[in-house]
Structures are given as structure tokens and as C-alpha cells.
Write a protein that holds these residues in place. Structure first.
Motif, PDB file in Angstrom:
ATOM      1  N   SER A 190       7.586  -7.466  18.798  1.00 10.16           N
ATOM      2  CA  SER A 190       7.734  -6.816  18.753  1.00 10.16           C
ATOM      3  C   SER A 190       8.112  -5.111  19.885  1.00 10.16           C
ATOM      4  O   SER A 190       8.277  -4.042  19.981  1.00 10.16           O
ATOM      5  N   GLN A 191       7.659  -6.101  20.961  1.00  9.87           N
ATOM      6  CA  GLN A 191       8.511  -5.278  22.411  1.00  9.87           C
ATOM      7  C   GLN A 191       9.839  -5.451  22.109  1.00  9.87           C
ATOM      8  O   GLN A 191      10.358  -3.917  23.148  1.00  9.87           O
ATOM      9  N   ARG A 192      10.692  -6.279  21.864  1.00  5.09           N
ATOM     10  CA  ARG A 192      11.781  -6.078  22.111  1.00  5.09           C
ATOM     11  C   ARG A 192      12.688  -4.862  21.486  1.00  5.09           C
ATOM     12  O   ARG A 192      13.091  -4.299  21.596  1.00  5.09           O
ATOM     13  N   ASP A 193      11.679  -4.693  19.705  1.00  7.01           N
ATOM     14  CA  ASP A 193      12.237  -3.431  19.051  1.00  7.01           C
ATOM     15  C   ASP A 193      11.918  -2.606  19.823  1.00  7.01           C
ATOM     16  O   ASP A 193      12.554  -1.244  19.624  1.00  7.01           O
ATOM     17  N   ALA A 194      11.000  -2.275  20.448  1.00  4.54           N
ATOM     18  CA  ALA A 194      10.432  -0.924  21.225  1.00  4.54           C
ATOM     19  C   ALA A 194      11.202  -0.972  22.317  1.00  4.54           C
ATOM     20  O   ALA A 194      11.289   0.228  22.533  1.00  4.54           O
ATOM     21  N   LEU A 195      11.777  -1.850  23.055  1.00  7.05           N
ATOM     22  CA  LEU A 195      12.231  -1.311  23.700  1.00  7.05           C
ATOM     23  C   LEU A 195      13.972  -0.662  23.178  1.00  7.05           C
ATOM     24  O   LEU A 195      13.842   0.072  24.396  1.00  7.05           O
ATOM     25  N   LEU A 196      14.302  -1.324  22.477  1.00  6.45           N
ATOM     26  CA  LEU A 196      15.783  -1.143  22.308  1.00  6.45           C
ATOM     27  C   LEU A 196      15.257   0.244  21.257  1.00  6.45           C
ATOM     28  O   LEU A 196      16.484   0.902  21.758  1.00  6.45           O
TER      29      LEU A 196
END
Length: 169
Positions: free
Chosen positions: A121-127
């Protein structure tokens, strides 16, 4: 869009390309070569030199697939304007497929590297944040240089925000 400021990100920052897109990748002698590491020319040099998340470069490449799809579509439709609407879903499908393949390959190669957030979820939000930032940068560029191509960043922004596609160019 989830607030990235509220995330407790633990991923490391590294030096990134800063202007990574298909035009910066050359296939020669059976290998890929990445060119021009100076970053986005419109950004200040101090900002281009800062360490950042490599997901910024990933977002640049993902946005580049949108440009590739629409550049081909624009070229084809310039002599067959009636086919634009008919072919646009195919261009968008290719963009989706190419983006998914690139992202899958990138994440597989990166593995558990410290520069990628371990929580999905962090990776996706940052992307998503970097995708929006890149699309807004493109919007400014197209407004000043190629108004006929405004559709590309506008559609990208709408996609990121979850708004249905534009109709009739």
C-alpha cells in the motif's frame, strides 16, 4: 489519492535518472543502454541532484507508455481521423499491458531492495503520487509546447484520479 504524508515510509532514497522514459533507452548490441542522466531540464539543478525514490523513474517510464500509445494513435488518425475513437481503446489496452509488464519486471528485479517500500500500500501510494506529479509536469509542458497533445497528460491525470476517460478529442 491516499495522503503520502501520513505514511511511515521506511524505503531508502537513491540517485535517480530523473527524466526516465522510452526516449532515454536505447537497444543496441543485444542490451539496453540508458541515456541522459541530467534529470528533467525544467527542474532546478539542486532538485535534480537530490536523492529520491526510484519510483519517480518508474512513474516516468509508465507515463512514457501513454505517450507511445497516443503518438502512434495520433499518427494513424492524422490520415484517418474517423478511426481515432475506434482505435483509442486498443491504444489504452496496449498502454495498460506495457505498463503492467514493465512494473512487474521492475519489481521482480528490485526484489526486497531497501529503496522500495516493503508494504504494498505504501509502494502503490508513492507510485501514484509520482505518476500524478509527472502527469502535471507533462501538462505544463504540453500547454507551452504541443497543445495538440494535451489529451495525453489530461487523460493520465483523470486515470490517476479515477475519472472516466475523455470523449472526442
Amino acid at each position: 489519492i491516499q495522503s503520502v504524508a501520513s505514511l511511515d515510509l521506511t524505503a531508502s532514497k537513491i540517485r535517480v535518472h530523473g527524466d526516465y522514459h522510452l526516449g532515454q533507452v536505447l537497444w543496441a548490441e543485444g542490451d539496453f543502454y540508458i541515456l541522459d542522466f541530467e534529470g528533467e531540464p525544467a527542474r532546478p539543478i539542486e532538485q535534480r541532484r537530490q536523492k529520491q525514490s526510484p519510483l519517480k523513474d518508474v512513474a516516468g517510464m509508465l507515463r512514457s507508455f501513454s505517450y507511445a500509445a497516443y503518438a502512434g494513435l495520433f499518427a494513424h488518425a492524422s490520415t484517418r481521423p474517423g478511426q481515432f475513437e475506434q482505435l483509442e481503446p486498443w491504444a489504452r489496452d496496449w498502454q495498460t499491458w506495457a505498463s503492467a509488464a514493465f512494473l512487474k519486471g521492475y519489481l521482480a528485479a528490485a526484489g526486497n531492495a531497501m529503496f522500495i517500500p516493503s508494504e504494498v500500500s505504501q509502494r502503490d501510494a508513492l507510485l501514484e503520487l509520482f505518476l500524478l506529479d509527472k502527469a502535471l509536469y507533462e501538462l505544463n509542458y504540453e500547454l507551452n509546447n504541443r497543445p495538440d497533445w494535451l489529451r495525453i497528460p489530461l487523460q493520465g491525470i483523470l486515470d490517476i484520479l479515477g475519472v472516466r476517460p475523455l470523449v472526442n478529442p
